[in-house]
Design a protein around this motif. Structure first.
Motif, PDB file in Angstrom:
ATOM      1  N   TRP A   1       0.899  -1.097   0.068  1.00 29.86           N
ATOM      2  CA  TRP A   1       0.120  -0.014  -0.103  1.00 29.86           C
ATOM      3  C   TRP A   1       0.710   1.215   0.100  1.00 29.86           C
ATOM      4  CZ3 TRP A   1      -5.031   0.417  -0.520  1.00 29.86           C
ATOM      5  CH2 TRP A   1      -5.781   1.451  -0.154  1.00 29.86           C
ATOM      6  N   PRO A   2       0.778   2.136  -0.951  1.00 29.19           N
ATOM      7  CA  PRO A   2       1.714   3.336  -0.997  1.00 29.19           C
ATOM      8  C   PRO A   2       1.120   4.483   0.193  1.00 29.19           C
ATOM      9  CG  PRO A   2      -0.298   3.429  -2.579  1.00 29.19           C
ATOM     10  CD  PRO A   2      -0.328   2.103  -1.933  1.00 29.19           C
ATOM     11  N   GLY A   3       1.740   4.212   1.344  1.00 32.11           N
ATOM     12  CA  GLY A   3       1.653   4.895   2.452  1.00 32.11           C
ATOM     13  C   GLY A   3       2.919   5.458   3.157  1.00 32.11           C
ATOM     14  N   LEU A   4       2.915   5.939   4.223  1.00 29.65           N
ATOM     15  CA  LEU A   4       4.003   6.199   5.080  1.00 29.65           C
ATOM     16  C   LEU A   4       4.692   4.996   5.725  1.00 29.65           C
ATOM     17  CD1 LEU A   4       2.916   9.280   7.365  1.00 29.65           C
ATOM     18  CD2 LEU A   4       4.399   9.183   5.616  1.00 29.65           C
ATOM     19  N   GLY A   5       3.959   3.906   6.122  1.00 33.56           N
ATOM     20  CA  GLY A   5       4.471   2.954   6.674  1.00 33.56           C
ATOM     21  C   GLY A   5       5.379   2.161   5.746  1.00 33.56           C
ATOM     22  N   SER A   6       5.057   1.992   4.686  1.00 36.57           N
ATOM     23  CA  SER A   6       5.785   1.198   3.444  1.00 36.57           C
ATOM     24  C   SER A   6       6.958   2.026   3.004  1.00 36.57           C
ATOM     25  CB  SER A   6       5.211   0.745   2.286  1.00 36.57           C
ATOM     26  OG  SER A   6       4.299   1.816   1.701  1.00 36.57           O
ATOM     27  N   TRP A   7       6.801   3.469   3.040  1.00 38.58           N
ATOM     28  CA  TRP A   7       7.863   4.368   2.669  1.00 38.58           C
ATOM     29  C   TRP A   7       8.980   4.361   3.770  1.00 38.58           C
ATOM     30  CZ3 TRP A   7       8.111   9.678   4.301  1.00 38.58           C
ATOM     31  CH2 TRP A   7       8.846  10.730   3.433  1.00 38.58           C
ATOM     32  N   LEU A   8       8.480   4.383   5.020  1.00 41.93           N
ATOM     33  CA  LEU A   8       9.502   4.181   6.160  1.00 41.93           C
ATOM     34  C   LEU A   8      10.208   3.006   6.215  1.00 41.93           C
ATOM     35  CD1 LEU A   8      10.426   5.699   8.602  1.00 41.93           C
ATOM     36  CD2 LEU A   8       8.881   4.725  10.000  1.00 41.93           C
ATOM     37  N   VAL A   9       9.649   1.748   6.046  1.00 42.11           N
ATOM     38  CA  VAL A   9      10.388   0.564   6.067  1.00 42.11           C
ATOM     39  C   VAL A   9      11.163   0.526   4.677  1.00 42.11           C
ATOM     40  CG1 VAL A   9      10.183  -1.886   5.772  1.00 42.11           C
ATOM     41  CG2 VAL A   9       8.691  -0.789   7.045  1.00 42.11           C
ATOM     42  N   LYS A  10      10.880   1.287   3.702  1.00 39.50           N
ATOM     43  CA  LYS A  10      12.029   1.079   2.452  1.00 39.50           C
ATOM     44  C   LYS A  10      13.032   1.981   2.842  1.00 39.50           C
ATOM     45  CE  LYS A  10      11.906   2.186  -2.373  1.00 39.50           C
ATOM     46  NZ  LYS A  10      11.152   2.886  -3.521  1.00 39.50           N
ATOM     47  N   SER A  11      12.785   3.072   3.396  1.00 38.38           N
ATOM     48  CA  SER A  11      14.026   4.042   3.637  1.00 38.38           C
ATOM     49  C   SER A  11      14.928   3.303   4.495  1.00 38.38           C
ATOM     50  CB  SER A  11      13.452   5.461   4.386  1.00 38.38           C
ATOM     51  OG  SER A  11      12.741   5.200   5.646  1.00 38.38           O
ATOM     52  N   ILE A  12      14.432   2.647   5.656  1.00 41.57           N
ATOM     53  CA  ILE A  12      15.372   1.818   6.499  1.00 41.57           C
ATOM     54  C   ILE A  12      16.243   0.847   5.814  1.00 41.57           C
ATOM     55  CG2 ILE A  12      15.027   0.239   8.487  1.00 41.57           C
ATOM     56  CD1 ILE A  12      12.749   1.510   9.524  1.00 41.57           C
ATOM     57  N   TYR A  13      15.667   0.190   4.764  1.00 33.63           N
ATOM     58  CA  TYR A  13      16.438  -0.791   4.172  1.00 33.63           C
ATOM     59  C   TYR A  13      17.408  -0.006   3.450  1.00 33.63           C
ATOM     60  CZ  TYR A  13      13.396  -4.847   5.145  1.00 33.63           C
ATOM     61  OH  TYR A  13      12.899  -5.648   5.883  1.00 33.63           O
ATOM     62  N   GLU A  14      17.162   1.200   2.648  1.00 31.14           N
ATOM     63  CA  GLU A  14      17.806   1.787   1.794  1.00 31.14           C
ATOM     64  C   GLU A  14      18.870   2.796   2.500  1.00 31.14           C
ATOM     65  OE1 GLU A  14      15.412   3.827  -0.683  1.00 31.14           O
ATOM     66  OE2 GLU A  14      15.184   1.979  -1.888  1.00 31.14           O
TER      67      GLU A  14
END
Length: 343
Positions: free
Chosen positions: A287-300
């Motif tokens: 889902w394109p939201g803050l949660g997936s965006w935040l998790v992706k930023s942690i990985y990157e």
């Protein structure tokens, strides 16, 4: 009420200030250059890096750096992503809309299901339906969200084919993103297939909403049931029955208003738990939201995005909890009297 409101708003401001201190400190705790961690501008871009050094006060004391950080942060200058080189605040706005859409619909569903089931269970105290409802609620509360979401995907998406596995809408509809809420974006769009797009969006939406609503609904069910049973044992309820009032009148005029007090108090906690679960849910459902965006930023290791996401989540939870407390104090004045020892 004014004094209580000012007290809560002061605590909110102080907490947000401490949160900015924590975010500023992260720039020095993260590996790498603090200015790059803060702005996303790399030292290889010499001209932009020099301008950012002067604008952020990195040639001055640490206090000046903090005040420059707060000044830029309050004006929406949250830096740029280390991965996409896009402005963090600009990317955050539509993602926040998608997260709010999920969370608001899940809270509405939880309250619409949890409270009536709690009232029904209280009316069937120690009966078969009471035991069944409490057993189901305890089991649903104990299941981890990431496992429950995958089980429901296997059932409804893979086996039955009732809903898509992930996503917000079929990309073929080509809906322009304005608010981030897919329902609102469809309603304001000029797409020729608006009705079909709306049905497709709802088909993508209902399963993650149910997954998110289960835990708050079970909490609300148990709190409502226990509160109802406690109120029903009070002396004024016995007095009302002794005066000959009907059970319906006793329930609507005496039991429900008093039983809802602890329920309202717990809404802020339920929203906090929902916002914690929404991070996992957005990742699982893509889902394109803050949660997936935040998790992706942690990985990157995208530090400006991590700071922006953390601040938004924390500020949203704090704001909702303050609003719930203010509503609770306005609806039940004895809360303010107990706080200030008034009679």
């Amino acid at each position: 009420m004014i004094r209580y409101t000012l007290r809560r708003l002061t605590l909110l401001i102080v907490t947000l200030w401490l949160l900015t201190v924590f975010l500023f400190s992260l720039n020095y705790l993260f590996p790498g250059d603090p200015l790059t961690n803060m702005t996303g501008i790399r030292a290889s871009n010499s001209l932009s890096y020099q301008l950012a050094t002067e604008a952020r006060g990195f040639n001055a004391s640490i206090i000046s750096q903090y005040f420059n950080f707060v000044g830029h942060f309050t004006h929406g200058d949250w830096g740029q992503s280390l991965t996409t080189q896009r402005d963090v605040f600009t990317d955050l706005i539509p993602l926040l809309g998608g997260t709010l859409e999920l969370s608001i619909l899940a809270m509405i569903l939880a309250m619409a299901v949890g409270a009536p089931l709690g009232l029904y269970a209280a009316g069937q105290q120690r009966g078969t339906m009471d035991r069944l409802a409490m057993g189901v609620s305890l089991s649903a509360y104990s299941i981890p969200v990431f496992w429950l979401a995958q089980l429901l995907i296997l059932l409804f998406a893979v086996k039955l084919g009732w809903t898509p596995i992930s996503g917000q809408i079929n990309p073929l509809f080509d809906i322009d993103v304005y608010s981030g809420s897919i329902i609102l974006d469809i309603l304001v769009s000029d797409n020729s297939y608006k009705q079909a797009a709306l049905l497709d969006a709802i088909n993508h939406l209902w399963l993650p909403v149910i997954v998110l609503a289960i835990m708050p609904a079970t909490m609300l069910m148990r709190v409502t049931r226990n509160s109802m049973l406690e109120v029903l044992q009070q002396n004024y309820i016995r007095a009302a029955r002794a005066r000959g009032l009907t059970e319906t009148r006793i329930l609507l005029r005496h039991v429900l208003p008093n039983a809802m007090q602890p329920v309202v108090r717990q809404l802020g906690l339920m929203f906090s738990i929902l916002m914690s679960n929404i991070i996992i849910t957005e990742v699982i459902f893509n889902w394109p939201g803050l949660g997936s965006w935040l998790v992706k930023s942690i990985y990157e290791r995208d530090y400006p995005v991590m700071q922006g996401g953390l601040f938004t989540f924390a500020a949203l939870i704090l704001l909702v909890n303050v609003l719930v407390e203010l509503f609770h104090a306005w609806r039940y004045p004895q809360v303010r009297k107990e706080l200030y020892a008034e009679r």
